[in-house]
Design a protein around this motif. Structure first.
Motif: not given
Ligand SMILES: Cc1ncc(C[n+]2csc(CCOP(=O)(O)OP(=O)(O)O)c2C)c(N)n1
Length: 550
Positions: A267-273, A290-294, A298-302, A305-306
């Motif tokens: 799963x990839x998360x874009x522009x969501x806090x 497998x959770x990725x954040x874009x 400045x850093x992952x917000x949850x 997030x892996x």
């Protein structure tokens, strides 16, 4: 010679088209200069919170900055809740205020810079020699950091001659953030490899993706890997192809859709806090995913997030699409095997509840079918937010605006209509509000009706209660009387300010919405639907909160 106030007004006029406000001693000269010496449209509102809210909603609906204005002291302090909301929601706007004279505070002055600072807003104070430049700097600050910014005019400076108005430079804004160093490029390549081999890929996008203009790029990415998509409440409609979209995640999401998200392998998360509501209080994703954040944060917000890639949603999505092309990745085929209609099914209620009042689910569904398609919905806060978010389709994120949810405030709905109506002259603006928040914002019912006219309508979820409080505390056994509101005749309040009010007690009463929507906007009045609903039907998102709280 132009005054300091004229310098401010004329410089602001090169950056924005709309100012909303309430007049007083502190901004009288500014408003006079604005009216006489610029083409900026000034729209009076009736409570100062509304001045900030209208400017806020204007930006959220159009991406164009606007300003509010108030007098000093009480005029300014009336804006603080709305200012805090804009800070927390990252909405740029300018608030032009009067302030204490340079000789020092009078008995009725307060430390306005400290008050603004306390809610997170910076103040720029103009002087006789620098009013135009300081105004330009304030606009640049607001846009560069995406924050509300206060521009203060000291009382004794407001009318001083300031000489010819200098040309103000255009704001210098930072470009989109690209992961272009070795670390960033490697992370993008690694994520592309993970997506190329994913069997059940899932993309989630929020308002940040919309602000980055990432919709089309995310659509290409979803097609390249065959991803199921979804959005946050503030990102609804960001994906261009709705066929494989689960709608909104979190408590507003359909049960079947939310279960499916847990099947995703990548799963990839874009522009969501990834706030607690989007994340269903930690249950949105399976620990196996497998959770990725874009994000530009400045850093992952949850904590779930892996892997985190710092960058602009559109740029990273484009980079992923090119990398997948090079890898000759094939779409997973997962989404074609799913029945999206079944996954996104929602119960529609029984029309009338056991207490004889309307079931809000049935009402919401019916209203959703009748609303004009070309619309912008503005929402206040309260239990009722579930109904619009669950049953009214949203075409793009700038068409569903919730001023107040970042700061968890109610009472900011009515003036949101004003800002959205001026930002989107082609659209009908639809307010959704509770009776509690509606009464709190009542001063600006007049503004909403005056400004939007036949392009505006309001749905009041009138349950004769602060429903959210009944659900969260009444059900726990706390004393109910502070949670109740006598049944207010909002339909009559609407007619008092020139709108048409309809007391909706049966589903047939909604027929008026159908005939209203079929009438051209310039030939119809502002319509207020005063929906007498039960507070016995609790929205699933609120049930989730109740579970977490107990
Ligand atoms: C300014 C402010 N005051 C109080 C609250 C606490 N609060 C949260 S929801 C709510 C009830 C809102 O009632 P209403 O607008 O009627 O909507 P409902 O919950 O009934 O759907 C209250 C009082 C708040 N969030 N913000």
């Amino acid at each position: 010679m132009p005054s300091v106030s004229a310098h401010v007004a004329i410089t602001l006029a090169s950056h924005l088209d709309n100012v909303f406000g309430v007049m007083g001693n502190g901004n009288a000269y500014f408003l006079d200069a604005l009216e006489r010496q610029t083409d900026v449209r000034y729209t009076p509102v009736r409570h100062e919170a509304g001045a900030v809210v209208a400017a806020d909603a204007h930006f959220r609906a159009s991406g164009r900055i606007a300003a509010g204005t108030t007098t000093y002291g009480a005029g300014f302090t009336n804006t603080l809740t709305a200012l805090a909301e804009a800070v927390q929601a990252h909405v740029p706007l300018i608030l032009v205020v009067g302030d204490e004279p340079t000789s020092g505070p009078r008995p009725w002055d307060v430390d306005q810079i400290a008050l603004a600072s306390a809610v997170g807003a910076r103040t720029y104070t103009v002087g006789r020699a620098d009013a135009a430049a300081t105004t330009a700097i304030a606009v640049e600050h607001a846009l560069a950091y995406s924050v509300p910014t206060v521009l203060a005019i000291p009382y004794d400076v407001a009318r001083l001659d300031a000489g010819p108005v200098p040309e103000a430079p255009q704001p210098q804004l930072p470009g989109p953030l690209a992961p272009h160093d070795e670390f960033g490029r490697t992370q993008v390549a690694r994520l592309a490899r993970a997506l190329a081999t994913a069997e059940r890929p899932f993309l989630l996008a929020g308002r940040g993706a919309w602000l980055a203009g990432a919709g089309e790029s995310l659509g290409e990415l979803a097609d390249a890997i065959g991803a199921v998509t979804a959005s946050t409440a503030l990102g609804r409609g960001v994906f261009p192809d709705g066929r494989f979209d689960l709608g909104v995640t979190g408590g507003f999401g359909a049960d079947g859709a939310m279960e499916l998200v847990r099947d995703a392998d990548v799963a990839v998360v874009f522009g969501a806090s990834l706030n607690q509501f989007t994340m269903r209080f930690g249950h949105l994703f399976s620990p196996e995913t497998q959770l990725m954040q874009v994000d530009t944060a400045p850093a992952a917000t949850h904590p779930h997030v892996g892997g985190f890639i710092r960058g602009d949603a559109r740029l990273v999505a484009d980079q992923l699409v090119s990398a997948l092309r090079e890898l000759r990745a094939e779409p997973s085929g997962w989404r074609e095997s799913l029945d999206f209609q079944a996954l996104t099914y929602r119960p529609e209620g029984d029309g009338i509840a056991a207490d004889g009042r309307l079931d809000p689910r049935t009402v919401a569904k019916r209203i959703g079918e009748l609303l004009p398609e070309e619309r912008v919905v503005v929402s206040d806060g309260g239990h009722f937010i579930g109904w619009a978010n669950m049953y009214w389709p949203v075409a793009s994120p700038d068409r569903m605006i919730m001023v107040g949810t970042a700061f968890q405030s109610i009472g900011l709905g009515m003036p949101s209509v004003v800002g959205a109506a001026l930002a989107r002259p082609e659209a009908t603006v639809v307010l959704t509000t509770g009776d509690g928040g509606g009464l709190m914002a009542l001063a600006d019912l007049e503004s909403a009706v005056r400004v939007a006219g036949g392009r505006g309508m309001a749905v009041v979820w009138n349950d004769a209660a602060y429903g959210a409080e009944v659900n969260l505390y009444g059900l726990k056994g706390l004393s109910r009387s502070p949670m109740l509101i006598p049944e207010v005749d909002f339909a009559a309040l609407a007619s008092a300010v020139g709108a048409e009010g309809v007391a909706v007690r049966t589903l047939d009463d909604l027929d008026r919405l159908g005939s209203w929507a079929a009438t051209p906007a310039d030939a119809r009045p502002f319509l207020l639907l005063d929906c007498r609903i039960t507070h016995e039907v609790i929205s699933p998102y609120q049930q989730e909160v109740i579970r977490v709280n107990s």
